[in-house]
Design a protein around this motif. Structure first.
Motif, short mmCIF file in Angstrom:
data_model
loop_
_atom_site.label_atom_id
_atom_site.label_comp_id
_atom_site.label_asym_id
_atom_site.label_seq_id
_atom_site.Cartn_x
_atom_site.Cartn_y
_atom_site.Cartn_z
N THR A 313 67.63 43.50 -31.46
CA THR A 313 69.08 43.54 -31.61
C THR A 313 69.71 42.51 -30.69
O THR A 313 69.17 42.19 -29.62
CB THR A 313 69.64 44.93 -31.27
OG1 THR A 313 69.23 45.29 -29.94
CG2 THR A 313 69.12 45.97 -32.25
N GLN A 314 70.86 42.01 -31.09
CA GLN A 314 71.56 41.01 -30.30
C GLN A 314 72.35 41.68 -29.19
O GLN A 314 72.97 42.72 -29.39
CB GLN A 314 72.49 40.18 -31.18
CG GLN A 314 73.12 39.00 -30.45
CD GLN A 314 73.81 38.05 -31.42
OE1 GLN A 314 73.45 37.99 -32.59
NE2 GLN A 314 74.80 37.32 -30.93
N SER A 319 73.34 35.14 -27.21
CA SER A 319 72.29 34.90 -28.20
C SER A 319 70.99 35.62 -27.83
O SER A 319 69.99 35.48 -28.52
CB SER A 319 72.02 33.40 -28.33
OG SER A 319 71.60 32.86 -27.07
N ARG A 320 71.00 36.35 -26.73
CA ARG A 320 69.79 37.03 -26.28
C ARG A 320 69.50 38.25 -27.15
O ARG A 320 70.40 38.94 -27.62
CB ARG A 320 69.93 37.45 -24.82
CG ARG A 320 70.05 36.26 -23.86
CD ARG A 320 70.18 36.73 -22.42
NE ARG A 320 70.20 35.61 -21.49
CZ ARG A 320 70.29 35.74 -20.17
NH1 ARG A 320 70.38 36.96 -19.64
NH2 ARG A 320 70.30 34.68 -19.39
N LEU A 321 68.20 38.52 -27.33
CA LEU A 321 67.76 39.63 -28.15
C LEU A 321 67.10 40.71 -27.30
O LEU A 321 66.49 40.42 -26.27
CB LEU A 321 66.77 39.15 -29.21
CG LEU A 321 67.33 38.19 -30.28
CD1 LEU A 321 66.22 37.72 -31.20
CD2 LEU A 321 68.44 38.85 -31.08
N ALA A 340 63.85 40.63 -36.70
CA ALA A 340 64.75 39.60 -36.17
C ALA A 340 64.07 38.70 -35.15
O ALA A 340 64.59 37.63 -34.83
CB ALA A 340 65.97 40.28 -35.53
N LEU A 341 62.93 39.10 -34.61
CA LEU A 341 62.25 38.33 -33.57
C LEU A 341 60.82 38.05 -34.00
O LEU A 341 60.04 38.97 -34.27
CB LEU A 341 62.26 39.11 -32.25
CG LEU A 341 61.66 38.40 -31.04
CD1 LEU A 341 62.50 37.20 -30.65
CD2 LEU A 341 61.53 39.36 -29.86
N GLU A 342 60.47 36.78 -34.06
CA GLU A 342 59.12 36.37 -34.42
C GLU A 342 58.31 36.17 -33.14
O GLU A 342 58.65 35.32 -32.32
CB GLU A 342 59.15 35.08 -35.24
CG GLU A 342 57.83 34.73 -35.89
CD GLU A 342 57.56 35.56 -37.14
OE1 GLU A 342 56.38 35.64 -37.54
OE2 GLU A 342 58.52 36.11 -37.71
N GLU A 343 57.26 36.97 -32.99
CA GLU A 343 56.44 36.88 -31.78
C GLU A 343 55.08 36.31 -32.10
O GLU A 343 54.39 36.78 -33.00
CB GLU A 343 56.27 38.27 -31.14
CG GLU A 343 55.44 38.26 -29.87
CD GLU A 343 55.23 39.64 -29.29
OE1 GLU A 343 55.94 39.98 -28.32
OE2 GLU A 343 54.38 40.39 -29.82
N LYS A 371 64.26 31.61 -29.70
CA LYS A 371 65.11 32.74 -29.35
C LYS A 371 64.77 33.25 -27.96
O LYS A 371 63.61 33.25 -27.55
CB LYS A 371 64.95 33.86 -30.38
CG LYS A 371 65.39 33.45 -31.78
CD LYS A 371 65.25 34.59 -32.76
CE LYS A 371 65.73 34.16 -34.14
NZ LYS A 371 65.59 35.25 -35.14
N GLU A 372 65.79 33.71 -27.28
CA GLU A 372 65.61 34.25 -25.93
C GLU A 372 65.52 35.77 -25.99
O GLU A 372 66.33 36.43 -26.63
CB GLU A 372 66.78 33.85 -25.03
CG GLU A 372 66.72 32.41 -24.54
CD GLU A 372 67.75 32.17 -23.45
OE1 GLU A 372 68.86 32.73 -23.55
OE2 GLU A 372 67.44 31.43 -22.50
N LEU A 373 64.51 36.31 -25.30
CA LEU A 373 64.32 37.74 -25.25
C LEU A 373 64.74 38.26 -23.88
O LEU A 373 64.23 37.81 -22.85
CB LEU A 373 62.85 38.10 -25.50
CG LEU A 373 62.50 39.58 -25.38
CD1 LEU A 373 63.18 40.38 -26.48
CD2 LEU A 373 61.00 39.79 -25.42
N GLN A 374 65.70 39.18 -23.88
CA GLN A 374 66.08 39.87 -22.64
C GLN A 374 64.96 40.83 -22.29
O GLN A 374 64.73 41.81 -23.00
CB GLN A 374 67.39 40.62 -22.82
CG GLN A 374 67.86 41.36 -21.58
CD GLN A 374 68.32 40.44 -20.47
OE1 GLN A 374 69.09 39.51 -20.72
NE2 GLN A 374 67.86 40.69 -19.26
#
Length: 663
Positions: A313-314, A319-321, A340-343, A371-374
């Motif tokens: 989730t945003q 823009s962090r997820l 939403a996040l490709e790992e 993408k940035e992951l919190q």
């Protein structure tokens, strides 16, 4: 270090009390002769062992040592081993290590006993193995068989077995969530095939309660799992395609949903590499290719490649997820975060074993693209990352008789975070079984692949210690087990955490009512200080396993200065005919406050392993039937109802039906 001092004071008190108790000397212990052994065997559809496994798993859940997904893994393992039991004369160490109720000492002693005695003639000889008590036999015998070991390569070794299953569940009486897209039903379709340990194939599709069958062009089950495992002797020991989990060391770097790996278990075991996913899940696994190689004597190399779309989730306007692996997609907002996040993951290990010890290096690389992951939303100080690198050094060593074991892991993360875990265990000594563990995770350490040594969803910022002590028999057939832990958070507090120490201690007294170990009386007392405050919990339980009936009944109590919370429960499993099994359960509970909530372990729907929440005042009724239709077909049906006398609490009803075909 205040919680460490508090724990030390409690442990010293326990030690002083224990030394005052009269222990029987080891010289007085009597070893049974082969002539006195009763035969131990169980048909594939026997009642023996079903209750023993569920009681053991539920006990671990009550201690917080097993999560719901891990309990699902264990039940899936039980069903697989009932379908294809372990061959006592051909099984190897890795097959025994997947059984969490076996200690390393028990595994070593069984393999040594078989080496000294040659091929075993019956399961009854297991009584002669040092460290194998009646409780262990109750768990092991239903999943094992003893027969002549055929020559390698014969058709008997290569025989295959499999299972197809279609299951449907529905619940009523519970108001749907706001914006829920699907009906209050769940479904599962799975297929499993095994050709001994050489080939294993698993395919499953699952849909949870409230999830839609179709939404914006997506149709079918909500989630899918596929895994293919090939194993053999030689250079390529194991190859897995599809969904898998990796576990090494003490889980600081690699520990994906693996029991009983982490120090959260009071009797942890060092992780050993690779295991395919063989139950429906959406939590903590990799998807791709993995293999284990043995390039030279004493050396082992393993690696895994994975690319998987994760829910995220945003975070506000940034823009962090935020990572989410709950796998729940009931509303439009939950559907939007799907994938939403490709790992991308690359992980592996290199181990060298020599004699009684081994040294290994583990490493993992995680990449989330642009993408940035919190890392931990409740701790902004950790910041956000687009990639993460972790590495660790682990070791394990055991004494010649495997009574003493030392194991540990030291890990480092890019960005400066580090973590340490150590564990010592002493089995079958003069003081019984003893285990000591210590861990420290720096505030800047974070890892989504770790087992989670701490008491939160992800590995991060905590220091603590644990003690496990199973004392020698105080009286005939009476055993006392003590468990204690203390920990405190390091760095910034997460949401729901309380500053200062957290601790708990548990005492379990087990009395075997008969020599065969079929009847047990357990007294379980636990006191803990958590974010909600300090609570005490007591459980008194009677268990009986007969050839035609298994019974479990007891009392739960949470004392309070204002009003006690309590529950009475009973469950029985019987065999009405060779082809029809009946299971009944009932309880009555009164838990007036959330802090005093109770958890019930009545028979659950198939593939539903979360304990029942007993909050409010009311009763539960459960009925479960298992029917065998010929040699290959099985039908299982369940119905449960909870009646609440508190108007603010719903009174739900559940139905379930499963059709199983074995071949």
């Amino acid at each position: 270090m205040k919680p460490m001092n508090a724990l030390a004071a409690q442990l010293v008190l326990v030690l002083l009390l224990s030394f005052a108790l009269p222990y029987p000397s080891l010289a007085e212990a009597r070893t049974p002769t082969a002539d006195s052994l009763s035969s131990l065997s169980t048909p594939r559809d026997s009642l023996l062992g079903v209750e023993a496994w569920s009681a053991w798993i539920e006990g671990q859940q009550a201690l917080g040592a097993l999560e719901e997904d891990e309990a699902a893994q264990l039940y899936a393992l039980y069903e697989r081993l009932r379908l294809a039991p372990l061959e006592l004369n051909t099984l190897h160490e890795e097959e025994l290590r997947q059984l969490p109720f076996l200690s390393d000492y028990q595994i070593y002693q069984l393999l040594r006993f078989r080496s000294d005695q040659g091929q075993l003639l019956s399961l009854g000889q297991l009584k002669l193995v040092p460290g194998w008590d009646a409780a262990t036999l109750r768990l092991f015998v239903p999943i094992a068989l003893c027969r002549y070991a055929p020559p390698t390569g014969s058709l008997a070794v290569l025989e295959g077995r499999g299972q197809l299953e279609l299951g449907y569940r529905r619940r009523e009486g519970r108001p749907p969530r706001v914006g829920q897209l699907g009906a209050e039903d769940a479904a599962l379709l799975s297929a499993y095939y095994q050709r001994q340990e050489r080939l294993q194939l698993y395919v499953a599709g699952a849909k949870g309660y409230g999830e839609p069958w179709s939404w914006r062009g997506r149709r079918g089950f909500d989630s899918y799992n596929v895994s293919l495992r090939l194993s053999r002797e030689g250079l390529l020991r194991q190859l897995v395609l599809g969904d898998y989990r990796m576990a090494r060391g003490l889980g600081l770097v690699l520990g994906q949903g693996n029991y009983p790996l982490g120090l959260r278990s009071y009797r942890p075991r060092l992780g050993r590499g690779l295991r395919p996913v063989q139950h429906a899940t959406e939590q903590r696994f990799a998807r791709g290719l993995a293999c284990v190689l043995a390039p030279a004597r004493g050396w082992e190399l393993g690696f895994g490649l994975s690319q998987r779309a994760l829910d995220a989730t945003q975070r506000g306007s940034s823009s962090r997820l935020q990572l989410s692996e709950a796998g729940v997609h009931r509303t439009a907002s939950e559907q939007v975060r799907r994938g939403a996040l490709e790992e991308r993951m690359l992980a592996g290990w290199l181990q060298y074993s020599h004699g009684r010890g081994a040294l290994a290096v583990q490493a993992a690389y995680l990449d989330w693209g642009d993408k940035e992951l919190q890392l931990l939303p409740s701790v902004p100080e950790l910041g956000a990352r687009r990639r993460l690198t972790l590495g660790s050094l682990s070791y394990h060593w055991h004494s010649p008789q495997a009574q003493l074991r030392l194991e540990g892991e030291l890990a480092y993360q890019s960005g400066g975070g580090w973590a340490l875990a150590q564990h010592l265990s002493w089995g079958q000594g003069l003081l019984g079984d003893l285990g000591l563990g210590y861990w420290r995770l720096s505030p800047s350490y974070w890892n989504s692949l770790g087992r989670g040594l701490e008491h939160a969803a992800w590995v991060h910022g905590e220091e603590g210690a644990r003690l496990y002590w199973q004392l020698p028999e105080l009286l005939d057939y009476t055993r006392l087990t003590l468990q204690a832990e203390a920990y405190h958070p390091l760095g910034a507090l997460r949401r729901g955490q309380r500053e200062g120490e957290h601790w708990s201690w548990t005492a379990e007294l087990t009395h075997q009512l008969d020599a065969a170990g079929r009847s047990l009386l357990r007294l379980w007392w636990r006191r803990a200080q958590r974010a909600e405050g300090t609570t005490s919990r007591l459980r008194l339980q009677l268990e009986h396993s007969g050839r035609m009936m298994e019974l479990r009944c007891g009392l739960q109590l949470v004392p309070s200065t204002a009003r006690h919370a309590w529950a009475l429960y009973a469950r029985a499993r019987t065999q009405l005919s060779p082809a029809l099994h009946l299971e009944l359960g009932a309880d009555y509970f009164d838990a007036p406050s959330w802090q005093q909530r109770l958890y019930g372990y009545l028979p659950r729907e198939r593939h539903s392993y979360a304990p029942q929440l007993l909050y409010g005042r009311g009763y539960d009724l459960v009925l479960r039937l298992r029917a065998r239709l010929g040699r290959r077909w099985r039908l299982e049906g369940e119905a449960s109802y909870q009646r609440q006398f508190v108007s603010s609490r719903p009174s739900p009803m559940h139905y379930a039906l499963s059709c199983i075909y074995r071949y």
